[in-house]
Design a protein around this motif. Sequence first.
Motif, PDB file in Angstrom:
ATOM      1  N   ALA A 131      -0.108  -5.224  -6.512  1.00  0.00           N
ATOM      2  CA  ALA A 131      -1.013  -4.305  -6.070  1.00  0.00           C
ATOM      3  C   ALA A 131      -0.591  -2.852  -6.372  1.00  0.00           C
ATOM      4  O   ALA A 131      -1.469  -1.968  -6.645  1.00  0.00           O
ATOM      5  CB  ALA A 131      -1.104  -4.583  -4.488  1.00  0.00           C
ATOM      6  N   PRO A 132       0.684  -2.585  -6.133  1.00  0.00           N
ATOM      7  CA  PRO A 132       1.152  -1.149  -6.493  1.00  0.00           C
ATOM      8  C   PRO A 132       0.883  -0.809  -8.234  1.00  0.00           C
ATOM      9  O   PRO A 132       0.465   0.499  -8.511  1.00  0.00           O
ATOM     10  CB  PRO A 132       2.739  -0.957  -6.129  1.00  0.00           C
ATOM     11  N   PHE A 133       0.992  -1.790  -9.015  1.00  0.00           N
ATOM     12  CA  PHE A 133       0.847  -1.400 -10.431  1.00  0.00           C
ATOM     13  C   PHE A 133      -0.562  -1.168 -10.622  1.00  0.00           C
ATOM     14  O   PHE A 133      -0.814  -0.465 -11.212  1.00  0.00           O
ATOM     15  CB  PHE A 133       1.412  -2.921 -11.081  1.00  0.00           C
ATOM     16  N   ARG A 134      -1.473  -1.955 -10.097  1.00  0.00           N
ATOM     17  CA  ARG A 134      -2.815  -1.880 -10.118  1.00  0.00           C
ATOM     18  C   ARG A 134      -3.054  -0.467  -9.692  1.00  0.00           C
ATOM     19  O   ARG A 134      -4.067   0.296 -10.065  1.00  0.00           O
ATOM     20  CB  ARG A 134      -3.596  -2.686  -9.056  1.00  0.00           C
ATOM     21  N   GLU A 135      -2.527   0.085  -8.499  1.00  0.00           N
ATOM     22  CA  GLU A 135      -2.831   1.344  -8.011  1.00  0.00           C
ATOM     23  C   GLU A 135      -2.278   2.614  -8.982  1.00  0.00           C
ATOM     24  O   GLU A 135      -3.124   3.524  -9.160  1.00  0.00           O
ATOM     25  CB  GLU A 135      -2.187   1.550  -6.719  1.00  0.00           C
ATOM     26  N   LYS A 185       0.779  -1.156  -0.117  1.00  0.00           N
ATOM     27  CA  LYS A 185      -0.056  -0.079  -0.062  1.00  0.00           C
ATOM     28  C   LYS A 185       0.907   1.255   0.055  1.00  0.00           C
ATOM     29  O   LYS A 185       0.586   2.101  -0.887  1.00  0.00           O
ATOM     30  CB  LYS A 185      -0.932   0.099   1.414  1.00  0.00           C
ATOM     31  N   ASN A 186       1.928   1.265   0.693  1.00  0.00           N
ATOM     32  CA  ASN A 186       2.767   2.501   0.883  1.00  0.00           C
ATOM     33  C   ASN A 186       3.470   2.886  -0.513  1.00  0.00           C
ATOM     34  O   ASN A 186       3.583   3.761  -0.816  1.00  0.00           O
ATOM     35  CB  ASN A 186       3.745   2.165   2.034  1.00  0.00           C
ATOM     36  N   VAL A 187       3.842   1.456  -1.014  1.00  0.00           N
ATOM     37  CA  VAL A 187       4.724   1.682  -2.454  1.00  0.00           C
ATOM     38  C   VAL A 187       3.687   2.104  -3.343  1.00  0.00           C
ATOM     39  O   VAL A 187       3.957   3.186  -4.174  1.00  0.00           O
ATOM     40  CB  VAL A 187       5.211   0.316  -2.648  1.00  0.00           C
ATOM     41  N   GLY A 188       2.338   1.710  -3.390  1.00  0.00           N
ATOM     42  CA  GLY A 188       1.499   2.312  -4.226  1.00  0.00           C
ATOM     43  C   GLY A 188       1.213   3.684  -4.076  1.00  0.00           C
ATOM     44  O   GLY A 188       1.003   4.583  -5.225  1.00  0.00           O
TER      45      GLY A 188
END
Length: 588
Positions: free
Chosen positions: A248-252, A193-196
Amino acid sequence: MKKYLIAIITSFSFFSSSYAQEYNAINLTESPLYVDSLQMKWVDEKYNSLSLDEKVGQLFIVAAYSNRDAAHEEEILKLIQEEKIGGLIFMQDQAVKQIDLTNRYQSTSKIPLIIGVDGEWGLAMRLKGVERFPWNMTMGALEKEDLVYQAGVQIGKQANRMGIHFNFAPTVDVNVNPNNPIIGNRSYGSDAKNVGLKGSAFMRGQQSMKVLASAKHFPGHGDTDQDSHKTLPLISANKSDLEKYHVAPFRELINNGVQAVMVAHLNVPALEPDPKIPSTLSKKIVTDYLKGDLNFKGIVITDALNMDGVAKMFAPGDVDYKAFLAGNDMLLFSQGVKVGKQKIIAAIEKGEISENRLAESVKKILMAKYLVGLNNFQPLHANNVFEDLNSEQNSALTYKIYEEATTVTKNSNNVLPITDVTAKIAFVPLEQTDYKIFHDHLKKYADVKLVKIDNASQINKLNEFDYVIYGAFLSNETVYKSYKLSATSKAILKSTPADKKSILTLFTSPYGLKDLDLSSIDGVVVNYQNTDQTKQIAPQIIFGAIPAKGKLPVTVNEKIKYGDQVKTQAIQRLGFDEPANVGVEKKN
């Protein structure tokens, strides 16, 4: 014999047409590259003016250098003029020469070239004489994303100044493996989450300056101890964990409008069961998953095709062809443009690849060129280029990021901040000897004595002191330098007398804490990087001139985890800052 030949031809024709029919065109007005109808009018006009050879040429980006000889420059000109390539990635290292070459190369290209660079921490990553922005790991420690956004803006301004349209950043790999040799400090941390959030902020800042951002390295290079420059790393996570922790970060970023995604050279069994097919060359990963399941409609670009993750398996040109077949739009760092073009053209002429498939990629590239202003290219000038690249605003922002990121992970008995400036305080430098700025700033608050200890047997030198401040200074030369403290430093820390109030200030990655025995240490301050600015900031936190606000961006071991944070208070002491942060113009 004729019956068999007819059967073979019929079978081949069926294969070709079914492959072509498998392609599903996207609505380009839904792409994050879309601007308006005028853009699409320009795109259609340019596309229709190109021959098949010129269209295929747009797919290729080759490496250009500003520190090589005339033969290299002529080779690039030949690729532009004869192979009609779509763009360049500048690798290194002279800003003024790069401006001259950009003007020269652009003047010879029928369609303006898109110019790319690896600028994850600004153009300092590739150009000499340019000051760095903090690494992603440092920015991952920030509580909020506004400073990351501002870094994206300022790096975008640097790119504008150099005629660069495509920065291959941000890196949104989730670094969950401390032994990762290639990501590490390039990651915002170990929490998806933080990375995204951090990656999205950087992306939005950069794209606000009309510089394309590229989320990399899809589907995630963080959970490996191998380097795709040298081999094909295995990502062993099952699909559920892969999506939860790495995709997840790529999706974000995709949901927030990132304009490009860079595909890594990885072995990802959860998405591509054939271990002989790297993710870059996998239709299942690029077309079915990234473009299909994740609904990404921007530019899909390969990681550099000269990297051994693919280059050891496939010859130049052949790897380009396979990458396009998989669904990539842009072929980065091609080393076989002529062969790759011939293979793609032959496949189109045979009906193995539809022209609609080619049109989608080329039109997205032309959309990107319009978006960044290449429909009206203006030559660059080199006047005051270093003053522009190294602006006061950049220095002030960098200082603010370091200040807000500095993290206290331990504060036993409220040893921080030191309130008694009459106490006897020792400063013990560890590792490198570039500690003068740090010591000078410590002395602005108290009479801090320099005590050099060569090994643990000399720990009795601390007998007369109430406090001991250790400074562990590791190399900041490159993002890949080791974070590990020496056995001597570890032994000194472990032998710290229990009756001393002790503080460790770490000027390297937080992974440097991984195998330290900190049982004798009361306070731990993580500064992330060893720079002049961090060595000015740490003493202010130690003595309470400014508060500690940072949050640990990675899990280091079982005791030191992502999110660890001890906030300290400022106690009415004089602090220091960059002039621009307090509204003062710096005088030369």
